[in-house]
Design an enzyme around this catalytic site. Structure first.
Site, PDB file in Angstrom:
ATOM      1  N   ARG A   1      -5.137  12.617   0.308  1.00  0.00           N
ATOM      2  CA  ARG A   1      -5.534  11.203   0.281  1.00  0.00           C
ATOM      3  C   ARG A   1      -4.664  10.510  -0.756  1.00  0.00           C
ATOM      4  O   ARG A   1      -3.852  11.121  -1.432  1.00  0.00           O
ATOM      5  CB  ARG A   1      -7.050  11.022   0.029  1.00  0.00           C
ATOM      6  CG  ARG A   1      -7.758  12.039  -0.803  1.00  0.00           C
ATOM      7  CD  ARG A   1      -7.557  11.981  -2.288  1.00  0.00           C
ATOM      8  NE  ARG A   1      -7.578  10.666  -2.847  1.00  0.00           N
ATOM      9  CZ  ARG A   1      -6.919  10.311  -3.921  1.00  0.00           C
ATOM     10  NH1 ARG A   1      -6.171  11.212  -4.573  1.00  0.00           N
ATOM     11  NH2 ARG A   1      -6.962   9.091  -4.385  1.00  0.00           N
ATOM     12  N   GLY A   2      -4.878   9.168  -0.853  1.00  0.00           N
ATOM     13  CA  GLY A   2      -3.984   8.363  -1.687  1.00  0.00           C
ATOM     14  C   GLY A   2      -2.833   7.891  -0.815  1.00  0.00           C
ATOM     15  O   GLY A   2      -2.233   8.687  -0.066  1.00  0.00           O
ATOM     16  N   ALA A   3      -2.522   6.588  -0.900  1.00  0.00           N
ATOM     17  CA  ALA A   3      -1.604   5.991   0.067  1.00  0.00           C
ATOM     18  C   ALA A   3      -0.259   6.729   0.184  1.00  0.00           C
ATOM     19  O   ALA A   3       0.169   7.075   1.297  1.00  0.00           O
ATOM     20  CB  ALA A   3      -1.402   4.511  -0.276  1.00  0.00           C
TER      21      ALA A   3
ATOM     22  N   ARG B   1      -6.390   7.134   9.330  1.00  0.00           N
ATOM     23  CA  ARG B   1      -7.009   6.219   8.346  1.00  0.00           C
ATOM     24  C   ARG B   1      -6.344   4.842   8.501  1.00  0.00           C
ATOM     25  O   ARG B   1      -5.127   4.765   8.659  1.00  0.00           O
ATOM     26  CB  ARG B   1      -6.853   6.736   6.914  1.00  0.00           C
ATOM     27  CG  ARG B   1      -7.718   7.971   6.630  1.00  0.00           C
ATOM     28  CD  ARG B   1      -7.788   8.292   5.146  1.00  0.00           C
ATOM     29  NE  ARG B   1      -8.709   7.421   4.442  1.00  0.00           N
ATOM     30  CZ  ARG B   1      -8.827   7.413   3.110  1.00  0.00           C
ATOM     31  NH1 ARG B   1      -8.087   8.216   2.365  1.00  0.00           N
ATOM     32  NH2 ARG B   1      -9.686   6.604   2.524  1.00  0.00           N
TER      33      ARG B   1
ATOM     34  N   GLN C   1     -13.420   9.674  -6.842  1.00  0.00           N
ATOM     35  CA  GLN C   1     -12.036  10.135  -7.083  1.00  0.00           C
ATOM     36  C   GLN C   1     -11.664  10.047  -8.565  1.00  0.00           C
ATOM     37  O   GLN C   1     -10.817  10.795  -9.036  1.00  0.00           O
ATOM     38  CB  GLN C   1     -11.045   9.305  -6.265  1.00  0.00           C
ATOM     39  CG  GLN C   1     -11.107   9.542  -4.775  1.00  0.00           C
ATOM     40  CD  GLN C   1     -11.993   8.543  -4.079  1.00  0.00           C
ATOM     41  OE1 GLN C   1     -12.988   8.092  -4.630  1.00  0.00           O
ATOM     42  NE2 GLN C   1     -11.655   8.199  -2.857  1.00  0.00           N
TER      43      GLN C   1
ATOM     44  N   ASP D   1      -3.458   0.507  -1.733  1.00  0.00           N
ATOM     45  CA  ASP D   1      -3.233   1.104  -0.406  1.00  0.00           C
ATOM     46  C   ASP D   1      -2.427   0.200   0.509  1.00  0.00           C
ATOM     47  O   ASP D   1      -1.809   0.656   1.474  1.00  0.00           O
ATOM     48  CB  ASP D   1      -4.573   1.444   0.243  1.00  0.00           C
ATOM     49  CG  ASP D   1      -5.235   2.552  -0.538  1.00  0.00           C
ATOM     50  OD1 ASP D   1      -5.864   2.254  -1.568  1.00  0.00           O
ATOM     51  OD2 ASP D   1      -5.062   3.719  -0.153  1.00  0.00           O
TER      52      ASP D   1
ATOM     53  N   ASN E   1      -7.261  -2.099  -2.592  1.00  0.00           N
ATOM     54  CA  ASN E   1      -7.372  -0.812  -3.297  1.00  0.00           C
ATOM     55  C   ASN E   1      -8.817  -0.343  -3.180  1.00  0.00           C
ATOM     56  O   ASN E   1      -9.659  -1.010  -2.572  1.00  0.00           O
ATOM     57  CB  ASN E   1      -6.937  -0.955  -4.763  1.00  0.00           C
ATOM     58  CG  ASN E   1      -6.780   0.400  -5.439  1.00  0.00           C
ATOM     59  OD1 ASN E   1      -6.185   1.305  -4.863  1.00  0.00           O
ATOM     60  ND2 ASN E   1      -7.324   0.571  -6.621  1.00  0.00           N
ATOM     61  N   LYS E   2      -9.098   0.798  -3.757  1.00  0.00           N
ATOM     62  CA  LYS E   2     -10.410   1.424  -3.648  1.00  0.00           C
ATOM     63  C   LYS E   2     -11.533   0.442  -3.959  1.00  0.00           C
ATOM     64  O   LYS E   2     -11.412  -0.370  -4.875  1.00  0.00           O
ATOM     65  CB  LYS E   2     -10.439   2.623  -4.612  1.00  0.00           C
ATOM     66  CG  LYS E   2     -11.696   3.448  -4.602  1.00  0.00           C
ATOM     67  CD  LYS E   2     -12.134   3.899  -3.225  1.00  0.00           C
ATOM     68  CE  LYS E   2     -11.065   4.642  -2.468  1.00  0.00           C
ATOM     69  NZ  LYS E   2     -11.439   4.871  -1.035  1.00  0.00           N
TER      70      LYS E   2
END
Ligand code: MRU
Length: 365
Positions: free
Chosen positions: A53-55, A90, A202, A243, A253-254
């Site tokens: 995960r993570g862009a 995603r 996270q 992201d 973002n998150k």
């Protein structure tokens, strides 16, 4: 970065057959376990289930997913089907589409028998470029931290971050964390406020693990504590990842990032976003209207994962059984709340003009 003395990246080619190795991020911080991914469908599932995960890492994983697809069948219809399957894994991180467009564009003109080798080569190039980009982001962000440190007479620079935009979210270094690692490694005193980042935590599970493995001083706080530490003068700057950032500088973002940007503005705390250029979506100009926001399973809100004292990983229910929950995975911080974007080409205001000046080749006439 190093884990217990050994250098790691988050993704690699595991063996001569071309299987792909990744760190299983669903088990951290309780277990450091690697997984072997053997085909494109498995890679799509690993992205969807957040094993990776993570862009930036999602982009590199999709590229290796295409390499796995070409290993099993390099025909045109399989190329298209694999790209479509991976693209659906995603929705928010634009690096996924960016990597797939690049791979498909490079592979399609080739005769089928050359596609497998080319796909591995291009996926490796994307991974290597990500490392170089993040190092450059680190150098630019380090200048910012150094300027703050100059005014603090040896006291630590306090940096607040949200989610994990660390090396685990990229191939190496991280985006938001690259300046932090570089500051720490050059002897500048830094302290990081790590927000837990509900619902998947996270921050608590990944950023806290990374930073503590590297010896960077940090304190884990509940998400809701971010505003409080800002009000009490305990945050010199916020640095987060993204992201997808639009051409005018709106930042997805998150979930929860927007609230931290509001608190930062109210308290005069500079709010920076660290991003590699593949995270910029130059086709969009209004983040709130146009960026697709992933909605994940409500179970991630109603349940929480942790380890018992004996080390068994368990999931427990937090909420009344059967209630309705919604799980928005990202939010959008409008450009007006962003002090600056830290890119591999330098730091720019979050604006169409600023991004166009740094990336003129992306501006459509
Ligand atoms: O849902 P995740 O864990 O993939 O979300 C990650 C983030 O929001 C990161 O901040 C973002 O991808 C930037 S990573 C350098």
């Amino acid at each position: 970065m190093r884990v217990d003395g050994r250098q790691w990246r988050t993704i690699w080619v595991e063996n001569e057959a071309g299987d792909v190795g990744v760190i299983d991020q669903t088990l951290l911080p309780h277990r450091f376990t690697c997984r072997v991914v053997g085909d494109a469908a498995e890679m799509a599932a690993a992205i969807c289930d957040m094993v990776v995960r993570g862009a930036p890492l999602i982009g590199a994983s999709a590229a290796y997913g295409m390499a796995l697809a070409m290993r099993s069948n390099p025909a045109d219809d399989h190329l298209d089907a694999a790209a479509a399957m991976l693209a659906a894994a995603r929705p928010t991180a634009v690096n996924l589409r960016w990597a797939l467009d690049r791979l498909v564009g490079q592979l399609r003109p080739l005769p089928a028998h050359l596609r497998r080798a080319a796909a591995y080569k291009h996926a490796a190039a994307i991974a290597d470029e990500d490392v170089a980009i993040n190092q450059a982001i680190g150098c630019h962000g380090l200048d910012l931290i150094r300027k703050v440190a100059d005014g603090k007479a040896g006291k630590p620079v306090n940096i607040l971050t949200h989610c994990n935009a660390g090396w685990l979210a990229t191939v190496d270094w991280g985006t938001a964390t690259a300046p932090i690692y570089m500051a720490h490694d050059t002897g500048l005193p830094v302290h990081v406020w790590v927000e837990e980042t509900r619902p998947r935590n996270q921050g608590a599970a990944l950023t806290a693990w990374e930073l503590s493995k590297h010896g960077v001083p940090m304190s884990l706080i509940a998400d809701n504590a971010g505003g409080h530490v800002m009000q009490h003068g305990q945050v010199d700057m916020v640095i987060v990842g993204t992201d997808r950032t639009t051409a005018n500088g709106d930042v997805a973002n998150k979930i929860g990032t927007y609230l931290k940007a509001l608190a930062a503005r109210d308290n005069g705390v500079p709010f920076y976003v660290a991003l590699p250029s593949p995270t910029i979506d130059f086709s969009l100009h209004d983040g709130i209207a146009d960026i697709p926001i992933e909605e994940r399973s409500p179970r991630e809100v109603t349940h929480i994962q942790g380890a018992t004292e004996s080390g068994t990983i368990v999931e427990v229910n937090l909420a009344p059984v059967g209630i309705t929950a919604r799980n928005y995975a990202f939010d959008v911080t409008p450009a007006r709340l962003v002090t600056g974007l830290i890119t591999e080409r330098g730091i720019t205001p979050a604006s169409s003009e600023g991004l166009a000046a740094l990336f003129p080749e992306q501006v459509k006439p």
